[in-house]
Structures are given as structure tokens and as C-alpha cells.
Design an enzyme around this catalytic site. Structure first.
Site, PDB file in Angstrom:
ATOM      1  N   ALA A  62       0.865  -1.171   0.000  1.00 53.01           N
ATOM      2  CA  ALA A  62       0.000   0.000   0.000  1.00 53.01           C
ATOM      3  C   ALA A  62       0.907   1.227   0.000  1.00 53.01           C
ATOM      4  O   ALA A  62       2.060   1.142   0.387  1.00 53.01           O
ATOM      5  CB  ALA A  62      -0.867  -0.008   1.247  1.00 53.01           C
ATOM      6  N   GLY A 101       0.116  -5.088   0.452  1.00 53.25           N
ATOM      7  CA  GLY A 101      -0.957  -4.995  -0.533  1.00 53.25           C
ATOM      8  C   GLY A 101      -0.530  -5.511  -1.896  1.00 53.25           C
ATOM      9  O   GLY A 101      -1.365  -5.957  -2.692  1.00 53.25           O
ATOM     10  N   GLU A 104      -0.950  -9.153  -1.601  1.00 59.01           N
ATOM     11  CA  GLU A 104      -2.398  -9.414  -1.522  1.00 59.01           C
ATOM     12  C   GLU A 104      -3.039  -9.294  -2.905  1.00 59.01           C
ATOM     13  O   GLU A 104      -3.968 -10.021  -3.235  1.00 59.01           O
ATOM     14  CB  GLU A 104      -3.049  -8.444  -0.535  1.00 59.01           C
ATOM     15  CG  GLU A 104      -2.669  -8.770   0.908  1.00 59.01           C
ATOM     16  CD  GLU A 104      -3.219  -7.754   1.891  1.00 59.01           C
ATOM     17  OE1 GLU A 104      -2.892  -6.563   1.738  1.00 59.01           O
ATOM     18  OE2 GLU A 104      -3.965  -8.156   2.792  1.00 59.01           O
ATOM     19  N   GLU A 124       3.199  -6.018   7.154  1.00 61.46           N
ATOM     20  CA  GLU A 124       2.405  -4.997   7.848  1.00 61.46           C
ATOM     21  C   GLU A 124       2.656  -4.947   9.345  1.00 61.46           C
ATOM     22  O   GLU A 124       2.613  -3.894   9.962  1.00 61.46           O
ATOM     23  CB  GLU A 124       0.902  -5.238   7.599  1.00 61.46           C
ATOM     24  CG  GLU A 124       0.434  -4.815   6.228  1.00 61.46           C
ATOM     25  CD  GLU A 124       0.676  -5.848   5.135  1.00 61.46           C
ATOM     26  OE1 GLU A 124       1.404  -6.836   5.382  1.00 61.46           O
ATOM     27  OE2 GLU A 124       0.147  -5.657   4.024  1.00 61.46           O
TER      28      GLU A 124
HETATM   29  N1  COA Z   1       4.628   3.360   0.323  1.00 59.53           N
HETATM   30  C1  COA Z   1       5.193   4.564   0.035  1.00 59.53           C
HETATM   31  N2  COA Z   1       6.511   4.735  -0.136  1.00 59.53           N
HETATM   32  C2  COA Z   1       7.289   3.650  -0.026  1.00 59.53           C
HETATM   33  C3  COA Z   1       6.786   2.375   0.271  1.00 59.53           C
HETATM   34  C4  COA Z   1       5.385   2.246   0.437  1.00 59.53           C
HETATM   35  N3  COA Z   1       4.810   1.088   0.694  1.00 59.53           N
HETATM   36  N4  COA Z   1       7.798   1.500   0.324  1.00 59.53           N
HETATM   37  C5  COA Z   1       8.916   2.202   0.059  1.00 59.53           C
HETATM   38  N5  COA Z   1       8.607   3.493  -0.150  1.00 59.53           N
HETATM   39  C6  COA Z   1       9.545   4.568  -0.511  1.00 59.53           C
HETATM   40  C7  COA Z   1      10.564   4.828   0.597  1.00 59.53           C
HETATM   41  O1  COA Z   1      10.061   5.731   1.549  1.00 59.53           O
HETATM   42  C8  COA Z   1      11.731   5.382  -0.177  1.00 59.53           C
HETATM   43  O2  COA Z   1      11.442   6.723  -0.468  1.00 59.53           O
HETATM   44  P1  COA Z   1      12.619   7.802  -0.543  1.00 59.53           P
HETATM   45  O3  COA Z   1      13.530   7.329  -1.644  1.00 59.53           O
HETATM   46  O4  COA Z   1      11.908   9.071  -0.833  1.00 59.53           O
HETATM   47  O5  COA Z   1      13.265   7.788   0.802  1.00 59.53           O
HETATM   48  C9  COA Z   1      11.673   4.625  -1.490  1.00 59.53           C
HETATM   49  O6  COA Z   1      10.324   4.114  -1.594  1.00 59.53           O
HETATM   50  C10 COA Z   1      12.630   3.473  -1.595  1.00 59.53           C
HETATM   51  O7  COA Z   1      12.487   2.653  -0.455  1.00 59.53           O
HETATM   52  P2  COA Z   1      13.735   1.956   0.243  1.00 59.53           P
HETATM   53  O8  COA Z   1      13.224   1.224   1.413  1.00 59.53           O
HETATM   54  O9  COA Z   1      14.804   2.960   0.466  1.00 59.53           O
HETATM   55  O10 COA Z   1      14.222   0.969  -0.919  1.00 59.53           O
HETATM   56  P3  COA Z   1      14.753  -0.525  -0.849  1.00 59.53           P
HETATM   57  O11 COA Z   1      14.996  -0.930  -2.239  1.00 59.53           O
HETATM   58  O12 COA Z   1      15.805  -0.646   0.181  1.00 59.53           O
HETATM   59  O13 COA Z   1      13.535  -1.398  -0.285  1.00 59.53           O
HETATM   60  C11 COA Z   1      11.299  -2.218  -0.096  1.00 59.53           C
HETATM   61  C12 COA Z   1      12.357  -1.544  -0.996  1.00 59.53           C
HETATM   62  C13 COA Z   1      10.019  -2.251  -0.884  1.00 59.53           C
HETATM   63  C14 COA Z   1      11.731  -3.633   0.271  1.00 59.53           C
HETATM   64  C15 COA Z   1      11.125  -1.395   1.212  1.00 59.53           C
HETATM   65  O14 COA Z   1      10.936  -0.035   0.893  1.00 59.53           O
HETATM   66  C16 COA Z   1       9.959  -1.814   2.058  1.00 59.53           C
HETATM   67  O15 COA Z   1      10.057  -2.739   2.829  1.00 59.53           O
HETATM   68  N6  COA Z   1       8.826  -1.081   1.938  1.00 59.53           N
HETATM   69  C17 COA Z   1       7.690  -1.283   2.806  1.00 59.53           C
HETATM   70  C18 COA Z   1       6.833  -2.341   2.279  1.00 59.53           C
HETATM   71  C19 COA Z   1       5.639  -2.492   3.165  1.00 59.53           C
HETATM   72  O16 COA Z   1       5.717  -2.430   4.370  1.00 59.53           O
HETATM   73  N7  COA Z   1       4.526  -2.702   2.526  1.00 59.53           N
HETATM   74  C20 COA Z   1       3.328  -2.897   3.224  1.00 59.53           C
HETATM   75  C21 COA Z   1       2.671  -1.614   3.422  1.00 59.53           C
HETATM   76  S1  COA Z   1       1.186  -1.839   4.332  1.00 59.53           S
END
Ligand code: COA
Length: 700
Positions: A62, A101, A104, A124
Site C-alpha cells: 500500500a 498490498g 495481496e 504490515e
Molecule cells: N509506500 C510509500 N513509499 C514507499 C513504500 C510504500 N509502501 N515503500 C517504500 N517506499 C519509498 C521509501 O520511503 C523510499 O522513499 P525515498 O527514496 O523518498 O526515501 C523509497 O520508496 C525506496 O524505499 P527503500 O526502502 O529505500 O528501498 P529498498 O529498495 O531498500 O527497499 C522495499 C524496498 C520495498 C523492500 C522497502 O521499501 C519496504 O520494505 N517497503 C515497505 C513495504 C511495506 O511495508 N509494505 C506494506 C505496506 S502496508
């Protein structure tokens, strides 16, 4: 078509492609784009639909930035309902990380294929939430209740091969060309007349779950949840998946998700998520600041710290040389590393082959001449300024120009160390936390002359070796240890005022700390602080150390001697209150003329944690830390502060700065002004009715 979702028909397969950098999060535009594309595909010549993403990853979840804002249509469940009711087969084609999401969405498709390097997961819980779009209902239907609980309550992603074994992925692709392979897989499904599988049609037989299973699981999880509530709600959802029809289960999930999203815990954890990413950014440094190439690393000192740091580099494939004074010390250091890796292998978390690869990357030498051409040196020798300066003078004389010279000091002045070289611009602090191969925090210490490209390199490298970085300017103890002084001091003074060690530690642990301050002292060894105090020119105030000194002088050094503030069971290392220590505390209080009294839980919490906040405010004001969020990250990743409280500065904002300020003034008036002086910034913000978050916004 939408700007973030494209659709075209290739070889009679409708290909929906999401392109919303950086991580294809499910923003309103993405949800709408997918929904429209699925609807369009129902009416064209396509025989099946592939849902895939451009860029570095499949949908990573999400859009967290939308949380807390008014809902925008279409909702994720609405989009998934359209996907799930497609008359044509829908196949998710996954690369990167399909998280939350995103996963999902894939689960609402009829089939899932993935490249071998892909991972899927429902993280989450790490944001204090539960998967709110069917994850808790669909994963147990496919993978079984136990595997689902493990996956969702841990939040850890699962690699494609394992997900394939669990049934969560139907096909692992070769991974050369995602689009071509996904289309070929879709065609194969169409041509073989594959069933229109829907996860919702699977039922779980409640009789297959042994009686009491969920209650036991709850108890087990509560132990590691440290007061977090999301785990418990996840279990309730999975229970609903077993006992209720799909739509009713989804309702339970939605209700509990809505409850969690407004919870202070989730707010705190979402703050931590963004603060972690923000902390890696250095104010004033453009994104495109060049970085130096780090291909070879040397570590000076192969003790506990040096060895742990070496492992961090070997773990990501970077060759590392350990430098010691003599062969014996070197052999000992290398032996400890080998032993540490063997333990990981025994636990089944590392293969023998990978251990061999990592060990082969770590070599040793007793001569600085052998490290002439490394790109980065990290000094991890004894905490003595003269020895450190000597090391840096030697490094300056031997190591190639352009190499980064880092110190792992926890307290010493990085500027002074830099001045021992003719290249202070190349000197930086890299303060790892023990055990360095485990602890996530890396405090990057910027000296007055540290070059921008050195900082950008170290920040990037920190991430590469799996650390969470936070920048600190030079001061005694930097951000983390400087703040810790007041916390440790109050733990000690609370004992003199009448609290027992058990009371202090259990209140800190109930607050959510990984371990109470006195138990931490026992774990680290009480002799360390004792020796440091002995070396001070000026004797510290006895109220801050009289008990600790007496313990050490009676041979109670902490866990390593079997006793400190507590007695330790030799077999289990379980701590036990010791009446002898309680008597010693009473005697020492009497000696100092302190009248002991009953201490409330509230007083313990405030006296332990408000000094952290107050010092944090000073650190911000002095420009030692860039932002309050950076301080939070230091405490979350380096000191076991509970993530469900977001870090000390976020916690302060939740309590209210006026309340924190008033209470510090009250302690100043009742306990004495020596250790209780409100920071000017705290006073200012409290009087203006502002928060640290407001300060962060105003100070960009
Ligand atoms: N929503 C909005 N922004 C997100 C995001 C999300 N779900 N996931 C990552 N971002 C943004 C980060 O804030 C970061 O932004 P920035 O460059 O402005 O700082 C950018 O995307 C890159 O994320 P980063 O974590 O630095 O990259 P990464 O390649 O190391 O890791 C992921 C990528 C997807 C593994 C990691 O960002 C992550 O675990 N995200 C959360 C996923 C999550 O919890 N999803 C469930 C949400 S309910």
C-alpha cells in the site's frame, strides 16, 4: 490509459504493467489504473491477463504516505474484487519484492509466477498493522494455518523457491525475461485449460486445528511482541479464516485493520519507517554527490568489534583484511569469527558453502604494508585517544591517497583523530554497535573537515552491509551514548531513592525496552564503567555510581562473574533478585544520607526516559543530530527502544512537550538541579505548544 499503469495485448495475452517508481506502491492512481485495465481486458481479444511491474520491484505494498488521509476510491478491496471476478485468468508475474498490498493483489489473481530472486511477504506487522486486503484470509487457505501465522506475525519475506513449496507461488520462472516468460506461462495455462482457481474457494476444516492451538500461539507470540498489539489481531484474523466464510473473515480483517491503523503504535511504527529512510539523507548534500568505490576493506584490531565489523563486509562479498599487532592476537580474532559463523551454520541459517565463501574473504596480517591499497580502513582498537592517534598517523603514512580512514570510536573526538593525519577530509567516524555483525545501527560521525563524498560513500556502504545509518556531529558519546548517560544515571539514583533493581528493570521492560538498564549493565560487565570512572581526573558524584562501584569491588562484575545487580543461574543465565544487593543499596543510601521511599511506576518511567528526551533536545539545538527522527532511529536500532513508541523524540511528542517540560522542572525542584535542567529548545517548543515534529518541519 493512466500514466502509471499501461495495458496492451501481446500474443493474445493482456499485459497490465504498473510503472510507479520507486516501488510501485498502490497509490490511488495505481489502484484505479489496474482496475480500469482489468475491466478493459474483459472486453478485448485477450485470453488471459498478466499483471506485472516495471522498475525494481513488483508492487511493494500500500502507499504508506496515504495512511491517515481520507480514503480515496477505488479502495484496494474494491480493486481486488474486480481482479478476482475477472472472467479471464489473471496471472501475477513477480520480480523484486511483492509485499503487503502488493502480495495481496497477487493472491487475488488466479495464478502467481515469479523470478527466482523474487520475495513475497506481508510485512504490515512491522508497521503495527495487519494485511487489510485479504492476506490473513488467503495465505492460510493456501499455505495452512501455521505457516500463515508464522509469515504474517513475523512479517518476514519468503524467497520464491520457498513460497513455491508453500503453494503461494505456482511457478518459478527462469528469470531472464519476465514479460516473455510470464506471457508464455499464461499461454500454457490457457492452452492446458487450467482451472479458474480462486483462493477464496478453498476452505479450511476447523477440525484440522487442534483444540487450544490459537490460545497457545497467542501466548507464544506475546512473549516476543514486547507489548505490540498487531500480532494478537493477526491471530484473530487467521482464526476467522478457519471458522468463518471468506466474506465474513474479510469483514473481521477489515474491522481489526481499521482499529490498528488509528492506533498510537502503528503511528509510531510508520514514523520509524520513514525516519529510517530520512536518516540516510544528509542535509545539504545533493543526491548525486559522488561516491568512492569500496572494493577492499581493512580493519585495525581483531577484537570483538573488529571481528564483528569484518563479518559485515564478508557477508556482502567485500574482501576484508584484519590487522593485528601479533600473530597470536590475529589467530584468536580469526578463530572467534570462524566460531561465530559455525554457530549460524548450526542454527541452519547459513550453509557450509556460504560460510566457506565468507571466511575466504577474511584474511589477516600483522603489517600495515599489506593494506596499502585498500579503499577503506576502519580502526577498531582500544578506546584510548593516544593509541588511536598513533594508528591514524601510521595509516596516513602507509595507505593510498583517496582511501577513507574511519574510526569506530564510541567517545573520542573524531576531529582530533583526523588531525593526526594530513588528510582530515578522508577521516570519518563509523560507530558500530556490539555485536557489530548483528546490531543494525551505524552512527556515522562527521568531523569538521570530513569530505562530502566520504559521507555519501559511508552512508551508501552502510546500507549495503545491512545497517541503518544516522549522522552525528562530533561530541562526547555522539548521539546515542551521550543521551544514555542521563538514563543510566537515573537508573542508579532510583535505587538509592528506594526502588529495587527488579522494579527499575521490569518497569523499563514493561515500557518496551529490550532489556532494563541495570540488566544491560550486568550483561556488558560492570567493570567497564568502573574502569572508565577510575580513569577520570575528577571523581564523579557518588549518587551516580556508589552502588555500581561497591558491586565491582565485591567481585560482582555482572553476568560474566555470575552476579552483578542480580544473581544469575549458571545453567540458564536467568536473573534473580538478590537480597544481598538490596541490603547493599540500603546501606549506601544511608551512607549518603538519602531517605528511601516507595517509588511509583510513573516516576520510574519519567526519570528514565525524560533525560533521554532532554538530552535529545540539546543535541538537536547544537546541531549534533540533523533531525529528531534521526535520534529516534539511533535509539530504536542501537539501544532497544521499543519501535511501538517510535523512539524517544516521537514518544515525547505523544506525551506532550509541555508535560515533559513541567515534569523535568518538577524533578529539578524536588530532586535537585544538578541533573535536572530543561533544555532551552524543550522549553521553547513547550511554551509555543509545538512538537519536535514541528521543529523538524520548520528546520527542513
Ligand atoms: N509506500 C510509500 N513509499 C514507499 C513504500 C510504500 N509502501 N515503500 C517504500 N517506499 C519509498 C521509501 O520511503 C523510499 O522513499 P525515498 O527514496 O523518498 O526515501 C523509497 O520508496 C525506496 O524505499 P527503500 O526502502 O529505500 O528501498 P529498498 O529498495 O531498500 O527497499 C522495499 C524496498 C520495498 C523492500 C522497502 O521499501 C519496504 O520494505 N517497503 C515497505 C513495504 C511495506 O511495508 N509494505 C506494506 C505496506 S502496508
Amino acid at each position: 490509459m493512466s500514466s502509471v499503469v499501461s495495458y496492451e495485448v501481446i500474443n493474445n495475452v493482456g499485459v497490465i504493467k504498473v510503472n510507479s517508481p520507486p516501488v510501485n506502491a498502490l497509490s490511488q492512481a495505481v489502484r484505479e489504473g489496474i482496475l480500469n485495465a482489468v475491466q478493459a481486458a474483459q472486453k478485448d481479444e485477450s485470453e488471459a491477463i498478466v499483471l506485472m511491474c516495471e522498475g525494481r520491484t513488483f508492487i511493494a505494498g500500500a502507499d504508506i504516505t496515504e495512511f491517515g488521509k481520507p480514503p480515496m476510491e477505488p479502495s484496494l478491496p474494491a480493486m481486488l474484487a474486480v481482479l478476482e471476478s475477472s472472467s479471464k485468468l489473471v496471472i501475477a508475474a513477480i520480480h523484486g519484492t511483492a509485499l503487503g498490498g502488493g502480495f495481496e493483489t497477487a493472491l487475488a489473481c488466479n495464478y502467481r509466477c515469479a523470478v527466482p530472486s523474487a520475495k513475497v511477504g506481508l510485512p504490515e506487522v512491522k508497521l503495527g498493522l495487519l494485511p487489510g486486503a485479504g492476506g490473513t484470509q488467503r495465505v492460510p487457505r493456501i499455505a495452512g494455518v501455521k505457516a500463515a501465522l508464522e509469515m504474517i506475525t513475523s512479517g518476514n519475506p519468503v524467497p520464491a523457491a520457498q513460497a513455491n513449496d508453500m503453494g503461494l507461488i505456482d511457478e518459478v520462472l527462469a528469470g531472464q525475461d519476465l514479460q516473455a516468460e510470464a506471457i508464455a506461462y499464461a499461454r500454457e495455462l490457457v492452452e492446458s485449460g487450467a482451472l479458474h482457481n480462486r483462493v477464496r474457494d478453498i476452505t479450511i476444516d476447523p477440525a484440522s486445528i487442534e483444540p487450544g492451538f490459537f490460545d497457545n500461539y497467542r501466548k507464544q507470540v506475546a512473549k516476543r511482541a514486547r507489548g505490540q498489539i498487531a500480532q494478537d489481531r493477526i491471530i484473530s484474523c487467521v482464526e476467522a479464516a478457519v471458522n468463518l466464510p471468506m466474506d465474513e473473515g474479510l469483514e473481521v480483517e477489515r474491522k481489526l485493520f481499521s482499529e490498528l491503523i488509528t492506533s498510537p503504535q502503528s503511528k509510531a511504527m510508520r514514523h520509524a519507517f520513514f525516519a529510517e529512510r530520512e536518516a540516510a539523507k544528509i542535509k545539504g548534500l545533493p543526491k548525486d554527490t559522488p561516491v568512492r568505490d569500496i572494493k577492499k576493506v581493512a580493519i585495525i584490531g581483531s577484537g570483538t568489534m573488529g571481528g564483528g565489523i569484518a563479518m559485515c563486509f564478508a557477508n556482502v562479498g567485500i574482501p576484508v583484511q584484519l590487522v593485528e599487532l601479533n600473530q597470536e592476537a590475529l589467530d584468536r580474532g580469526l578463530g572467534v569469527i570462524q566460531k561465530n559463523y559455525s554457530i549460524t551454520v548450526k542454527k541452519g541459517k547459513l550453509s557450509e558453502a556460504d560460510m566457506a565463501k565468507r571466511l575466504a574473504l577474511i584474511t589477516g596480517t600483522t603489517s600495515y604494508d599489506d593494506i596499502k591499497d585498500v579503499d577503506l580502513v576502519i580502526e577498531a582498537v582500544f578506546e584510548n585517544p593516544d593509541i588511536k592517534k598513533e594508528v591514524f598517523t601510521k595509516l596516513d603514512a602507509t595507505v593510498k591517497q583517496g582511501a577513507i580512514l574511519a574510526t569506530n570510536t564510541s567517545y573520542q573526538d573524531v576531529n582530533m583523530i583526523a588531525e593526526a593525519t594530513k588528510r582530515p577530509q578522508d577521516v570519518v567516524g563509523m560507530h558500530f554497535f556490539s555485536p557489530a555483525n548483528v546490531m543494525k545501527l551505524l552512527e556515522v560521525v562527521r568531523g569538521d573537515k570530513t569530505a562530502d563524498d566520504v559521507l555519501s560513500t559511508v552512508m551508501q556502504l552502510g546500507k549495503k552491509i545491512g545497517k541503518v545509518c544516522a549522522l552525528s556531529r562530533v561530541c562526547y558519546g555522539f548521539i546515542g551514548n551521550r543521551m544514555l548517560t542521563g538514563y543510566g544515571r537515573q537508573a542508579h539514583m532510583l535505587l538509592l531513592d528506594g526502588a529495587t533493581p527488579t522494579q527499575v528493570d521490569s518497569v523499563a521492560e514493561k515500557f518496551g525496552m529490550a532489556m532494563g538498564p541495570l540488566a544491560v549493565g550486568d550483561l556488558a560487565g560492570l567493570d567497564i564503567g568502573y574502569k572508565a570512572r577510575q580513569a577520570l581526573a575528577e571523581k564523579p558524584d557518588p549518587r551516580t555510581c556508589i552502588i555500581a562501584d561497591a558491586l565491582v569491588e565485591s567481585g560482582r562484575l555482572g553476568q560474566k562473574s555470575g552476579a552483578g545487580y542480580y544473581k544469575y543461574d549458571p545453567a540458564t543465565r536467568a536473573r534473580q533478585a538478590d537480597p544481598e544487593v538490596e541490603q547493599l543499596i540500603k546501606d549506601k543510601a544511608k551512607e549518603l544520607g538519602i531517605t528511601q521511599r516507595d517509588i511509583s511506576e510513573e516516576e520510574i518511567v519519567d526519570r528514565l526516559f525524560f533525560p533521554l528526551i532532554n538530552e535529545g533536545a540539546l543535541i538537536l539545538e547544537e546541531g549534533i543530530a540533523q533531525r529528531p527522527g534521526d535520534i529516534d532511529i539511533v535509539y530504536l536500532y542501537g539501544y532497544g527502544f521499543p519501535v511501538a513508541k517510535g523512539g524517544p523524540m516521537f514518544y515525547a511528542d505523544q506525551v506532550g512537550l509541555q508535560k515533559v517540560y513541567d515534569r523535568i522542572c518538577e524533578f529539578r525542584d524536588t530532586l535537585g538541579a544538578d541533573f535536572w535542567q530543561p533544555a532551552p529548545l524543550l522549553e521553547k517548543l513547550a511554551k509555543e505548544g509545538k512538537t519536535f515534529a514541528d521543529w523538524a518541519k520548520e528546520n527542513g
